[in-house]
Design a protein around this motif. Structure first.
Motif, PDB file in Angstrom:
ATOM      1  N   THR A 187       0.481  -4.059  -0.338  1.00 39.31           N
ATOM      2  CA  THR A 187       0.769  -5.686  -0.020  1.00 39.31           C
ATOM      3  C   THR A 187      -0.427  -6.771   0.048  1.00 39.31           C
ATOM      4  N   GLY A 188      -1.651  -6.223  -0.012  1.00 36.37           N
ATOM      5  CA  GLY A 188      -2.824  -6.950   0.172  1.00 36.37           C
ATOM      6  C   GLY A 188      -3.029  -7.320  -1.192  1.00 36.37           C
ATOM      7  N   ASN A 189      -2.906  -6.785  -2.268  1.00 34.09           N
ATOM      8  CA  ASN A 189      -2.978  -7.334  -3.547  1.00 34.09           C
ATOM      9  C   ASN A 189      -2.118  -8.214  -3.884  1.00 34.09           C
ATOM     10  N   ALA A 190      -0.825  -8.224  -3.512  1.00 36.21           N
ATOM     11  CA  ALA A 190       0.288  -9.272  -3.462  1.00 36.21           C
ATOM     12  C   ALA A 190      -0.067 -10.570  -2.904  1.00 36.21           C
ATOM     13  N   TRP A 191      -0.684 -10.539  -1.705  1.00 39.83           N
ATOM     14  CA  TRP A 191      -1.184 -11.477  -0.909  1.00 39.83           C
ATOM     15  C   TRP A 191      -2.195 -12.248  -1.320  1.00 39.83           C
ATOM     16  N   LEU A 192      -2.917 -11.547  -2.133  1.00 42.81           N
ATOM     17  CA  LEU A 192      -4.280 -12.182  -2.681  1.00 42.81           C
ATOM     18  C   LEU A 192      -4.026 -13.170  -3.860  1.00 42.81           C
ATOM     19  N   ILE A 193      -3.008 -12.497  -4.670  1.00 42.69           N
ATOM     20  CA  ILE A 193      -2.361 -13.241  -5.649  1.00 42.69           C
ATOM     21  C   ILE A 193      -1.603 -14.382  -5.310  1.00 42.69           C
ATOM     22  N   GLY A 194      -0.893 -14.332  -4.101  1.00 44.13           N
ATOM     23  CA  GLY A 194      -0.009 -15.397  -3.712  1.00 44.13           C
ATOM     24  C   GLY A 194      -0.920 -16.530  -3.058  1.00 44.13           C
ATOM     25  N   ALA A 231      -0.333  -0.685   8.563  1.00 44.20           N
ATOM     26  CA  ALA A 231       0.573   0.872   8.392  1.00 44.20           C
ATOM     27  C   ALA A 231       1.389   0.365   7.147  1.00 44.20           C
ATOM     28  N   ASN A 232       1.789  -0.848   6.989  1.00 37.99           N
ATOM     29  CA  ASN A 232       2.556  -1.162   6.105  1.00 37.99           C
ATOM     30  C   ASN A 232       2.087  -1.503   4.641  1.00 37.99           C
ATOM     31  N   ALA A 233       0.758  -1.353   4.500  1.00 43.45           N
ATOM     32  CA  ALA A 233       0.081  -1.963   3.309  1.00 43.45           C
ATOM     33  C   ALA A 233       0.609  -1.419   1.985  1.00 43.45           C
ATOM     34  N   MET A 234       1.107  -0.151   1.963  1.00 42.25           N
ATOM     35  CA  MET A 234       1.521   0.787   0.932  1.00 42.25           C
ATOM     36  C   MET A 234       2.947   0.401   0.482  1.00 42.25           C
ATOM     37  N   ASP A 235       3.714  -0.133   1.313  1.00 43.76           N
ATOM     38  CA  ASP A 235       5.154  -0.357   1.030  1.00 43.76           C
ATOM     39  C   ASP A 235       5.434  -1.305  -0.228  1.00 43.76           C
ATOM     40  N   PRO A 236       5.532  -0.940  -1.223  1.00 41.62           N
ATOM     41  CA  PRO A 236       5.930  -1.774  -2.626  1.00 41.62           C
ATOM     42  C   PRO A 236       7.071  -2.709  -2.048  1.00 41.62           C
ATOM     43  N   SER A 237       7.859  -2.373  -1.316  1.00 42.14           N
ATOM     44  CA  SER A 237       9.050  -3.371  -1.069  1.00 42.14           C
ATOM     45  C   SER A 237       8.628  -4.560  -0.391  1.00 42.14           C
ATOM     46  N   LEU A 238       7.343  -4.617   0.213  1.00 43.11           N
ATOM     47  CA  LEU A 238       6.873  -5.621   0.881  1.00 43.11           C
ATOM     48  C   LEU A 238       6.003  -6.650   0.016  1.00 43.11           C
ATOM     49  N   ARG A 239       5.887  -6.400  -1.472  1.00 44.43           N
ATOM     50  CA  ARG A 239       4.866  -7.025  -2.105  1.00 44.43           C
ATOM     51  C   ARG A 239       5.492  -8.748  -2.184  1.00 44.43           C
TER      52      ARG A 239
END
Length: 306
Positions: A29-36, A275-283
């Motif tokens: 999710t951190g990667n997705a947030w960075l891209i966003g 704790a949710n950082a590795m949940d791909p559905s939250l990307r």
């Protein structure tokens, strides 16, 4: 425990004028947030991909490689529409993936036993080597395939990009760049290896977030203007007196003459990380939250960047 703050791990030979972008770790999710965030800034007219130096750590190393090979707009759209990414290949003999909370508990226990940041890296390395010895040795190859598939280009960019890691055998901090003789996919895979150590030739490496903190902003020492994107909001499990927290690194950069701004998730999106950082559905929601944050901060940051 040591009570003496650590000195910056990186000191340039001479002051450097220019702009530096720091992309911190934070899981899927951190990667997705960075891209966003980067896409939101870009949409508002602020292109931070033109930084003279980009520092990438863990998920931020993936983002650093991604923005070097595709436009922020393309990456953002892909993050919103792509199928959930593959989970990190699990070590042999374990379940599909160890729960993130178990991983955090293991790291917390190792931190509690360490005397300082250097001792922590050594202890983390020793623990990772034990896992590696018990594995079938196939994880690195599978993890490289997963990481390489996420990169728009397999080539190092010409603009300066630093990818952080830790030597698993010695605990020494490691920084890869295009002059290191390491493939970009290998550098990113090493920086994202928070469980088992990642093998490059005869060497084994740990996640770059263990080098100093999830951001490693000290690597921008000497740059006139620094923008730090931190999915974890600068938080750290290590004691503040170790001097590795983002706030300490920002203070050190400012004391050395740099102008520094940070972007962290707002309170409404903090549940997407940790704790949710590795949940791909939250990307997708993480990417959208980052995008809105980038749009909102662009005008304020234009004086720093333009």
């Amino acid at each position: 425990m040591s009570t003496t703050p650590s000195a910056p791990l990186h000191t340039p030979s001479a002051p450097v004028a220019g702009r530096a972008l720091v992309l911190g770790g934070g899981g899927s999710t951190g990667n997705a947030w960075l891209i966003g965030v980067i896409a939101g800034l870009f949409e508002a007219g602020l292109d931070v991909t033109t930084a003279d130096l980009t520092v990438g750590t863990s998920a931020g190393s993936t983002a650093a490689a991604q923005i070097a090979g595709a436009s922020p707009t393309e990456l953002f759209a892909a993050t919103l529409t792509a199928a959930p990414p593959q989970q990190r290949p699990a070590p042999a003999g374990r379940g599909p993936s160890a729960p993130v909370v178990d991983h955090l508990e293991r790291i917390t226990a190792i931190i509690a036993s360490a005397a300082d940041a250097a001792d922590l890296r050594r202890r983390l390395g020793a623990a990772a080597l034990e896992l590696d010895a018990a594995s079938d040795g196939s994880w690195s190859a599978r993890w490289r395939t997963t990481v390489a598939a996420r990169l728009p280009s397999q080539d190092w960019p010409r603009r300066a990009v630093l990818i952080t890691a830790v030597d698993a055998r010695t605990g020494d901090p490691v920084v890869f760049d295009r002059h290191s003789g390491i493939d970009l996919a290998d550098a990113v895979a090493a920086s994202c290896s928070s469980g088992l150590p990642y093998r490059i030739g005869d060497d084994l490496y740990l996640d770059g977030g263990y080098r100093s903190n999830a951001e490693n902003a000290d690597l921008t020492t000497g740059y006139a203007r620094v923008l730090v994107l931190s999915p974890f909001g600068g938080r750290s499990l290590t004691p503040p007196e170790w001097g590795t927290h983002l706030a300490t690194q920002v203070d050190q950069l400012r004391a050395a003459g740099s102008r520094v701004e940070t972007i962290v998730p707002d309170s409404g999106s903090e549940h997407l990380f940790g704790a949710n950082a590795m949940d791909p559905s939250l990307r997708p929601p993480a990417a959208r939250a980052g995008y809105e944050h980038g749009l909102a901060r662009a005008e304020q940051l234009s004086e720093l960047w333009l």
